[in-house]
Design a protein around this motif. Structure first.
Motif, PDB file in Angstrom:
ATOM      1  N   SER A  42       0.855  -1.179   0.000  1.00  0.00           N
ATOM      2  CA  SER A  42       0.000   0.000   0.000  1.00  0.00           C
ATOM      3  C   SER A  42       0.896   1.234   0.000  1.00  0.00           C
ATOM      4  O   SER A  42       2.051   1.181   0.440  1.00  0.00           O
ATOM      5  CB  SER A  42      -0.889   0.007   1.232  1.00  0.00           C
ATOM      6  N   VAL A  43       0.339   2.336  -0.487  1.00  0.00           N
ATOM      7  CA  VAL A  43       1.135   3.548  -0.617  1.00  0.00           C
ATOM      8  C   VAL A  43       1.665   3.983   0.751  1.00  0.00           C
ATOM      9  O   VAL A  43       2.807   4.426   0.888  1.00  0.00           O
ATOM     10  CB  VAL A  43       0.300   4.622  -1.360  1.00  0.00           C
ATOM     11  N   GLN A  44       0.866   3.776   1.795  1.00  0.00           N
ATOM     12  CA  GLN A  44       1.320   4.136   3.146  1.00  0.00           C
ATOM     13  C   GLN A  44       2.529   3.294   3.549  1.00  0.00           C
ATOM     14  O   GLN A  44       3.530   3.809   4.042  1.00  0.00           O
ATOM     15  CB  GLN A  44       0.186   3.897   4.167  1.00  0.00           C
ATOM     16  N   SER A  45       2.401   1.988   3.344  1.00  0.00           N
ATOM     17  CA  SER A  45       3.480   1.112   3.804  1.00  0.00           C
ATOM     18  C   SER A  45       4.774   1.379   3.047  1.00  0.00           C
ATOM     19  O   SER A  45       5.861   1.329   3.622  1.00  0.00           O
ATOM     20  CB  SER A  45       3.065  -0.358   3.690  1.00  0.00           C
ATOM     21  N   ILE A  46       4.656   1.680   1.742  1.00  0.00           N
ATOM     22  CA  ILE A  46       5.873   1.914   0.974  1.00  0.00           C
ATOM     23  C   ILE A  46       6.541   3.224   1.387  1.00  0.00           C
ATOM     24  O   ILE A  46       7.754   3.288   1.585  1.00  0.00           O
ATOM     25  CB  ILE A  46       5.567   1.947  -0.549  1.00  0.00           C
ATOM     26  N   PHE A  47       5.760   4.265   1.544  1.00  0.00           N
ATOM     27  CA  PHE A  47       6.369   5.565   1.837  1.00  0.00           C
ATOM     28  C   PHE A  47       6.748   5.710   3.305  1.00  0.00           C
ATOM     29  O   PHE A  47       7.718   6.364   3.638  1.00  0.00           O
ATOM     30  CB  PHE A  47       5.442   6.698   1.397  1.00  0.00           C
ATOM     31  N   LYS A  48       5.957   5.100   4.211  1.00  0.00           N
ATOM     32  CA  LYS A  48       6.243   5.232   5.646  1.00  0.00           C
ATOM     33  C   LYS A  48       7.319   4.252   6.071  1.00  0.00           C
ATOM     34  O   LYS A  48       8.172   4.556   6.884  1.00  0.00           O
ATOM     35  CB  LYS A  48       4.976   4.944   6.451  1.00  0.00           C
ATOM     36  N   ASN A  49       7.226   3.057   5.534  1.00  0.00           N
ATOM     37  CA  ASN A  49       8.116   2.004   6.005  1.00  0.00           C
ATOM     38  C   ASN A  49       8.760   1.269   4.831  1.00  0.00           C
ATOM     39  O   ASN A  49       8.530   0.089   4.619  1.00  0.00           O
ATOM     40  CB  ASN A  49       7.297   1.029   6.870  1.00  0.00           C
ATOM     41  N   PRO A  50       9.545   1.995   4.037  1.00  0.00           N
ATOM     42  CA  PRO A  50      10.186   1.319   2.913  1.00  0.00           C
ATOM     43  C   PRO A  50      11.191   0.309   3.444  1.00  0.00           C
ATOM     44  O   PRO A  50      11.889   0.594   4.422  1.00  0.00           O
ATOM     45  CB  PRO A  50      10.876   2.450   2.161  1.00  0.00           C
ATOM     46  N   LEU A  51      11.238  -0.874   2.853  1.00  0.00           N
ATOM     47  CA  LEU A  51      12.126  -1.911   3.369  1.00  0.00           C
ATOM     48  C   LEU A  51      13.306  -2.171   2.445  1.00  0.00           C
ATOM     49  O   LEU A  51      14.437  -2.258   2.885  1.00  0.00           O
ATOM     50  CB  LEU A  51      11.333  -3.215   3.563  1.00  0.00           C
ATOM     51  N   HIS A  52      13.031  -2.294   1.169  1.00  0.00           N
ATOM     52  CA  HIS A  52      14.108  -2.624   0.237  1.00  0.00           C
ATOM     53  C   HIS A  52      15.113  -1.474   0.179  1.00  0.00           C
ATOM     54  O   HIS A  52      14.715  -0.312   0.109  1.00  0.00           O
ATOM     55  CB  HIS A  52      13.518  -2.878  -1.150  1.00  0.00           C
ATOM     56  N   PRO A  53      16.398  -1.781   0.206  1.00  0.00           N
ATOM     57  CA  PRO A  53      17.406  -0.701   0.167  1.00  0.00           C
ATOM     58  C   PRO A  53      17.240   0.214  -1.045  1.00  0.00           C
ATOM     59  O   PRO A  53      17.519   1.415  -0.950  1.00  0.00           O
ATOM     60  CB  PRO A  53      18.730  -1.462   0.098  1.00  0.00           C
ATOM     61  N   TYR A  54      16.766  -0.343  -2.154  1.00  0.00           N
ATOM     62  CA  TYR A  54      16.572   0.514  -3.325  1.00  0.00           C
ATOM     63  C   TYR A  54      15.443   1.505  -3.089  1.00  0.00           C
ATOM     64  O   TYR A  54      15.575   2.692  -3.396  1.00  0.00           O
ATOM     65  CB  TYR A  54      16.290  -0.336  -4.571  1.00  0.00           C
ATOM     66  N   THR A  55      14.330   1.022  -2.558  1.00  0.00           N
ATOM     67  CA  THR A  55      13.204   1.925  -2.282  1.00  0.00           C
ATOM     68  C   THR A  55      13.644   3.030  -1.327  1.00  0.00           C
ATOM     69  O   THR A  55      13.332   4.204  -1.531  1.00  0.00           O
ATOM     70  CB  THR A  55      12.041   1.141  -1.657  1.00  0.00           C
ATOM     71  N   LYS A  56      14.373   2.628  -0.306  1.00  0.00           N
ATOM     72  CA  LYS A  56      14.858   3.617   0.665  1.00  0.00           C
ATOM     73  C   LYS A  56      15.699   4.682  -0.031  1.00  0.00           C
ATOM     74  O   LYS A  56      15.513   5.874   0.170  1.00  0.00           O
ATOM     75  CB  LYS A  56      15.704   2.935   1.741  1.00  0.00           C
ATOM     76  N   GLY A  57      16.631   4.215  -0.854  1.00  0.00           N
ATOM     77  CA  GLY A  57      17.518   5.143  -1.561  1.00  0.00           C
ATOM     78  C   GLY A  57      16.738   6.068  -2.478  1.00  0.00           C
ATOM     79  O   GLY A  57      16.982   7.266  -2.541  1.00  0.00           O
ATOM     80  N   LEU A  58      15.772   5.473  -3.172  1.00  0.00           N
ATOM     81  CA  LEU A  58      14.986   6.252  -4.127  1.00  0.00           C
ATOM     82  C   LEU A  58      14.235   7.366  -3.401  1.00  0.00           C
ATOM     83  O   LEU A  58      14.231   8.519  -3.830  1.00  0.00           O
ATOM     84  CB  LEU A  58      14.000   5.306  -4.822  1.00  0.00           C
ATOM     85  N   LEU A  59      13.613   7.024  -2.281  1.00  0.00           N
ATOM     86  CA  LEU A  59      12.838   8.029  -1.556  1.00  0.00           C
ATOM     87  C   LEU A  59      13.736   9.122  -0.979  1.00  0.00           C
ATOM     88  O   LEU A  59      13.338  10.278  -0.906  1.00  0.00           O
ATOM     89  CB  LEU A  59      12.024   7.370  -0.444  1.00  0.00           C
ATOM     90  N   ARG A  60      14.957   8.744  -0.615  1.00  0.00           N
ATOM     91  CA  ARG A  60      15.864   9.761  -0.078  1.00  0.00           C
ATOM     92  C   ARG A  60      16.406  10.691  -1.163  1.00  0.00           C
ATOM     93  O   ARG A  60      16.953  11.740  -0.864  1.00  0.00           O
ATOM     94  CB  ARG A  60      17.032   9.093   0.644  1.00  0.00           C
ATOM     95  N   ALA A  61      16.279  10.268  -2.425  1.00  0.00           N
ATOM     96  CA  ALA A  61      16.837  11.075  -3.516  1.00  0.00           C
ATOM     97  C   ALA A  61      15.838  12.099  -4.048  1.00  0.00           C
ATOM     98  O   ALA A  61      16.196  12.959  -4.832  1.00  0.00           O
ATOM     99  CB  ALA A  61      17.290  10.168  -4.652  1.00  0.00           C
ATOM    100  N   VAL A  62      14.586  11.985  -3.637  1.00  0.00           N
ATOM    101  CA  VAL A  62      13.561  12.858  -4.213  1.00  0.00           C
ATOM    102  C   VAL A  62      13.605  14.232  -3.561  1.00  0.00           C
ATOM    103  O   VAL A  62      13.447  14.350  -2.361  1.00  0.00           O
ATOM    104  CB  VAL A  62      12.158  12.243  -3.996  1.00  0.00           C
ATOM    105  N   PRO A  63      13.844  15.283  -4.356  1.00  0.00           N
ATOM    106  CA  PRO A  63      13.803  16.613  -3.764  1.00  0.00           C
ATOM    107  C   PRO A  63      12.354  17.026  -3.493  1.00  0.00           C
ATOM    108  O   PRO A  63      11.437  16.587  -4.179  1.00  0.00           O
ATOM    109  CB  PRO A  63      14.435  17.497  -4.832  1.00  0.00           C
ATOM    110  N   LYS A  64      12.178  17.835  -2.494  1.00  0.00           N
ATOM    111  CA  LYS A  64      10.832  18.180  -2.086  1.00  0.00           C
ATOM    112  C   LYS A  64      10.862  19.607  -1.596  1.00  0.00           C
ATOM    113  O   LYS A  64      11.835  20.042  -0.962  1.00  0.00           O
ATOM    114  CB  LYS A  64      10.441  17.226  -0.957  1.00  0.00           C
ATOM    115  N   ILE A  65       9.805  20.357  -1.865  1.00  0.00           N
ATOM    116  CA  ILE A  65       9.772  21.740  -1.400  1.00  0.00           C
ATOM    117  C   ILE A  65       9.751  21.741   0.118  1.00  0.00           C
ATOM    118  O   ILE A  65       8.979  21.017   0.736  1.00  0.00           O
ATOM    119  CB  ILE A  65       8.528  22.466  -1.954  1.00  0.00           C
ATOM    120  N   GLY A  66      10.631  22.539   0.698  1.00  0.00           N
ATOM    121  CA  GLY A  66      10.664  22.636   2.150  1.00  0.00           C
ATOM    122  C   GLY A  66      11.567  21.615   2.806  1.00  0.00           C
ATOM    123  O   GLY A  66      11.692  21.585   4.017  1.00  0.00           O
TER     124      GLY A  66
END
Lengths: 331, 305, 354
Positions: free
Chosen positions: C265-289
């Motif tokens: 689910s979108v919550q589980s992926i964004f709140k609790n990413p498990l795979h190292p790739y998912t984690k890395g990907l989410l940390r690379a996304v720039p975001k306003i603020g």
């Protein structure tokens, strides 16, 4: 305010005044030309060692503005002063020599490198134009710069098509950097790249700026990139700057309704954060037949009668924070 | 895997290894071209014909069994035989020897015309395409003037005005041919000049001359080369036509068109005088056309990658 | 029949290869994803991870030199991976519709947009009739279409106008335009109208907003959101924009180098990413603020002609273990979480029995 005090203290590297660029369009040989107002009366200054961000939708004229600043496109009107040199008054030859000091890194890493030249030639080209160097010295400098941008010596004899998008953008950065410029226009430097690669490139650009005290003009449509990189921001709409100020002015004290809606349009990359879902209706009008009065009035949610007839001026709301609106927000 | 091993070779290898490493991309590119070339059998046939044509021209004096100009009126109009496979013409000259020696003249014609016309064409086309505007208008209107006349007629007029010799025929054909390449090069230059990599070079401070001839030219040349190969057949035909009309190579030079012209009054009874040089022209033109098609396919970026 | 995970679409162990001059590209390496009716699944990943190939495979639009070598694509009661081309045509466009990144390129340039939508509607009807015929009485030729169907054709124009209205276009102005006269946003609206006119059960949207400006993207996403909610259409959204996936989708499948590495689910992926790739990907996304530094994933996307052995992410993985380059990790549910989250991951870090 603190920001404005900084502004006056630091030196200005680039001063652009009333820049204008009209492109003539002819339907056929006999018709009167129509003018595309790509850039219409833009004035701003860029401080040394800062990142000046320009944000806008496609068709806002931001790319043209970047080219006009470097005189890659001749302006129809206006002036650009680069550290006491009036760029518009330079002869062709003087301009060519001056280009060493100002470089551009463009959007498309797949087309910005000549497909028939190896990396050494691509990067060495500028060195040969501007410096009298022996081929060993060129080799040496190309090697150094390649290491600096995270590539390896043996990449020197490869063709661009052998590299990934991120690596090509590194080559483009190396090509600009090898001339030791003071000012670099970054035209959507990462919009063709994947997010993980974008992160590397943006970080690298930041570090290079610090290490070589560079000044950037960053052109992008991506507000998150602007937020990450820029110190000052100009928001463009239909060839004009509608809001200008420090990054915090733009993101926290947004004054122009267009800038505000633009920021709201970005879907936040976390599901928990609620997307305001405020939608900017309509599309950017044709830059040939621009709307009367305020150019944003046909799409503006708080349009008033005066907006249809009278064009607002870019007025200073707070020191250093300008907006081109009759009824700025947060005031 | 392959890449890392060659990289290691680069790091500690001899200068010869380094030289090879530096040229590896070029070699890979060529290997790919050869692979594509092998996949198009017609191009292969074209290449064989043209290679044979060039070899015959190169070794013509060794291959020709008789002197192509020596006449022997006692044996004139002799039909093909074992000693003279292509027969003898109205002056008793060996037709085979004349056709073989003729290849040299044809190669010479093609070579000189190609060089002259491609040089003029590329310069005019790239300058016009790169600068655009008024320069483009002027250069292209001049090109249009040359294009407005039927090619052969214009070449005939030139050749007639300049006295009919082989050299003048070559000059005449070149003056007509360059327009083709000018148009093509201009179209390519217009496409290339707006590419981001050209802007990037301009931003580095390169001069217009450098950009035009070191950056735009290499990217515009492939379609011109293809067209050149395809037009070589036409060049031979034009040269032969001029020869046939008496405006090109003059007797007794064994130019193929001139040979046919010589033999045309004997066509009814002594077909061999005209048929063999005619076949030589047909096969050579076919060879160039097949080769041109093949080169076009090999250079086509859509097929390449 | 195997165990079904999603009642609309269940893709399991899907493998696709492309034979090229340089060698065989192993584009999909056992893709696993599923969805129920009316759900929205976002497939995210970077260039070359195989997300578009996955979408095309579901439509069975993989063309030479590519082919599906293994796996099943269960759509309701049919396996699309093995269905004959004839029956497939009754599913394509009718039950599954698709919109693309370049809407103008996907439209016929010499046909007015109204006529294109009408043609599409009629084509779907015809294939629906053919499908019925095929079920009842074997093959039916074009001339064998019933009279009833013919009279219904008059309704197509009305449907087209209704659809144009629903995607926010004025039909009187739009129906007689040619594709080149449309802006990118309008063209995408036309594509959506065309895709939804046959009331599909599944809409595959391949980067539908990537070529558009943010303000237009917001318009299109909002429109799509309302339309699919109304019609209960399931959406398979292919995107590289994390923000779009986060805001639009219920479930996310993260792809890397031809594998779904994490699903949930979108919550589980964004709140609790498990795979190292998912984690890395989410940390690379720039975001306003966002104030912290961006993190990038070291290394480059592997070459799929000779992909890394075992887990394809192992050369770039910060948590690499000895077993990672030997076997491909199994795609397994994460046990500690709610079943409704469907959180699955393919990573040795979470395989308890090892």
């Amino acid at each position: 305010m603190q920001a404005s005090a900084d502004r006056e203290d630091s030196d200005i590297l680039i001063q652009a005044e009333h820049l204008k660029k009209l492109f003539a369009m002819k339907k056929n040989f006999y018709s009167r030309p129509l003018y595309v107002k790509a850039v219409d009366d833009c004035s701003f200054s860029i401080r040394k060692n800062t990142v000046f961000g320009i944000v806008g939708e496609s068709g806002s004229g931001k790319t043209t503005l970047g080219r006009v600043i470097l005189r890659l496109i001749e302006a129809t009107d206006g002036s650009v002063v680069f550290d006491d040199t009036d760029l518009m008054s330079l002869s062709n030859k003087e301009l060519r020599l001056f280009r060493r000091r100002m470089q551009i890194i463009s959007q498309d890493p797949y087309n910005s490198l000549h497909p028939r030249k190896v990396v050494k030639k691509l990067i060495g080209e500028g060195l040969q134009i501007h410096f009298q160097l022996s081929s060993q010295e060129v080799d040496e400098r190309v090697k150094n710069i390649l290491t600096l941008v995270g590539l390896r010596e043996e990449h020197m004899y490869r063709y661009p098509h052998e590299f990934s998008g991120g690596q090509r953008q590194r080559i483009a950065i190396a090509r600009a950097l090898v001339l030791k410029p003071e000012f670099i226009v970054l035209d959507e430097p990462t919009s063709a790249l994947d997010v993980s690669v974008q992160a590397i490139i943006l970080k690298m650009l930041k570090e290079l700026k610090r290490d070589f005290s560079l000044t950037y003009m960053l052109i992008t449509h991506d507000l998150a990139v602007i937020d990450y990189m820029a110190d000052d921001v100009a928001v463009m709409y239909l060839g004009q700057i509608v809001e200008l100020g420090s990054k915090d002015d733009i993101f926290l004290r947004t004054a122009h309704p267009y800038a505000s809606l633009l920021i709201d349009s970005v879907p936040p990359p976390t599901p928990s954060e609620h997307w305001s879902g405020k939608i900017l209706n309509g599309e950017i009008p044709s830059p040939i037949h621009v709307p009367s009065g305020c150019r944003f009035h046909p799409r503006c949610p708080q349009v008033q009668e005066i907006c249809r007839t009278k064009e607002p001026v870019l007025s200073e709301l707070q020191p250093g924070h300008f907006a081109k609106c009759h009824f700025p927000l947060n005031s | 895997m392959k890449r890392t091993s060659s990289a290691a070779g680069y790091a500690k290898g001899s200068s010869w290894k380094k030289f090879l490493y530096e040229r590896k991309p070029m070699m890979d590119d060529m290997k790919h071209s050869v692979y594509l070339w092998k996949k198009t059998p017609l191009a292969l046939i074209g290449t064989v014909i043209i290679v044979l044509f060039l070899l015959v021209a190169l070794f013509a004096p060794l291959l020709a069994p008789y002197d192509p100009i020596a006449t022997d009126l006692s044996r004139k109009l002799e039909a093909p035989s074992a000693a003279h496979p292509f027969g003898l013409d109205q002056f008793g000259r060996d037709v085979l020897s004349r056709v073989i020696m003729g290849t040299r003249i044809e190669v010479q014609i093609i070579f000189i015309i190609s060089i002259i016309s491609i040089t003029i064409g590329l310069i005019v086309g790239i300058v016009a395409g790169y600068f655009g505007g008024v320069i483009d208008e002027i250069l292209m209107r001049i090109t249009d003037i040359f294009l407005a006349f039927p090619r052969l007629v214009l070449a005939m007029a030139f050749a007639a005005a300049l006295r009919p010799t082989l050299t003048n025929a070559i000059v005449a054909i070149s003056l007509v041919e360059w327009t083709v390449y000018a148009r093509l090069a201009r179209a390519e230059a217009i496409k290339v000049r707006s590419q981001p990599y050209i802007e990037a070079i301009r931003a580095l401070g390169a001069s217009d001359f450098k950009i035009m001839f070191f950056h735009v030219l290499p990217m515009s040349i492939s379609p011109v080369i293809v067209q050149l190969t395809m037009r070589m057949g036409t060049i031979i035909l034009t040269a032969a036509s001029l020869g046939f009309l008496g405006l090109g190579a003059q007797p007794p030079l064994p130019e193929w068109g001139a040979i046919i012209s010589d033999g045309r009054s004997y066509l009814m009874n002594n077909w061999w005088i005209t048929a063999f040089p005619g076949m030589a022209i047909a096969i050579t033109v076919l060879g160039f056309n097949l080769l041109g098609d093949g080169i076009r396919d090999i250079l086509d970026p859509r097929i390449r990658r | 029949m195997q165990y079904r995970r999603g009642d609309l679409l269940d893709v399991s162990n899907l493998r696709v290869v492309f034979d090229t001059y340089a060698g065989q590209v192993k584009a999909l390496n056992g893709v696993e994803l599923w969805m129920n009716h009316g759900e929205r699944l976002g497939v995210v990943g970077e260039t070359g991870c195989g997300k578009s190939v996955t979408a095309l495979s579901v439509m069975r639009l993989i063309e030479e030199p590519g082919r599906i070598t293994e796996g099943s694509i269960l759509f309701e009661d049919k396996d699309l991976a093995t269905l004959s081309e004839n029956i497939l045509n009754t599913v394509r466009g009718k039950d599954i519709a698709m919109i693309f990144q370049e809407p103008v390129a996907a439209l016929n340039p010499v046909m007015k947009v109204g006529a294109q939508i009408v043609e599409n509607i009629e084509c779907q009807r015809k294939s629906a009739v053919l499908a019925q015929g095929a079920r009842k009485a074997g093959p039916v030729t074009d001339s064998g279409l019933s009279q009833k169907h013919r009279t219904k054709e008059t309704g197509s124009v009305e449907i087209m106008r209704d659809m144009l209205g629903r995607v926010g276009l004025d039909w009187q102005r739009t129906e007689n335009l040619y594709p080149h006269e449309l802006s990118g946003g309008m063209a995408q609206r036309v594509m959506i109208a065309m895709a939804l006119s046959s009331r599909p059960k599944l809409l595959i949207a391949d980067e539908p907003t990537s070529a558009l400006d943010v303000t237009i993207q917001a318009q299109i996403l909002n429109l799509l959101n309302n339309l699919v909610r109304e019609t209960q259409t399931a959406v398979l959204l292919i995107t590289h924009a994390m923000g779009v996936a986060a805001q639009f989708c219920d479930f996310i499948a993260v792809m890397y180098a031809g594998n779904v590495v994490e699903y949930g689910s979108v919550q589980s992926i964004f709140k609790n990413p498990l795979h190292p790739y998912t984690k890395g990907l989410l940390r690379a996304v720039p975001k306003i603020g966002r104030t912290d530094e961006l993190q990038s994933i070291p290394g480059i996307v592997p070459d799929l002609i000779s992909p890394p052995s075992g887990c394809r992410f192992h050369p770039r993985c910060p948590h690499r273990r000895p077993e990672c380059d030997k076997n491909q990790p199994r795609f397994e549910p994460v046990r500690e979480e709610l079943e409704a989250d469907r959180h699955h991951v393919a990573c040795f870090l979470y395989q308890k029995d090892l």
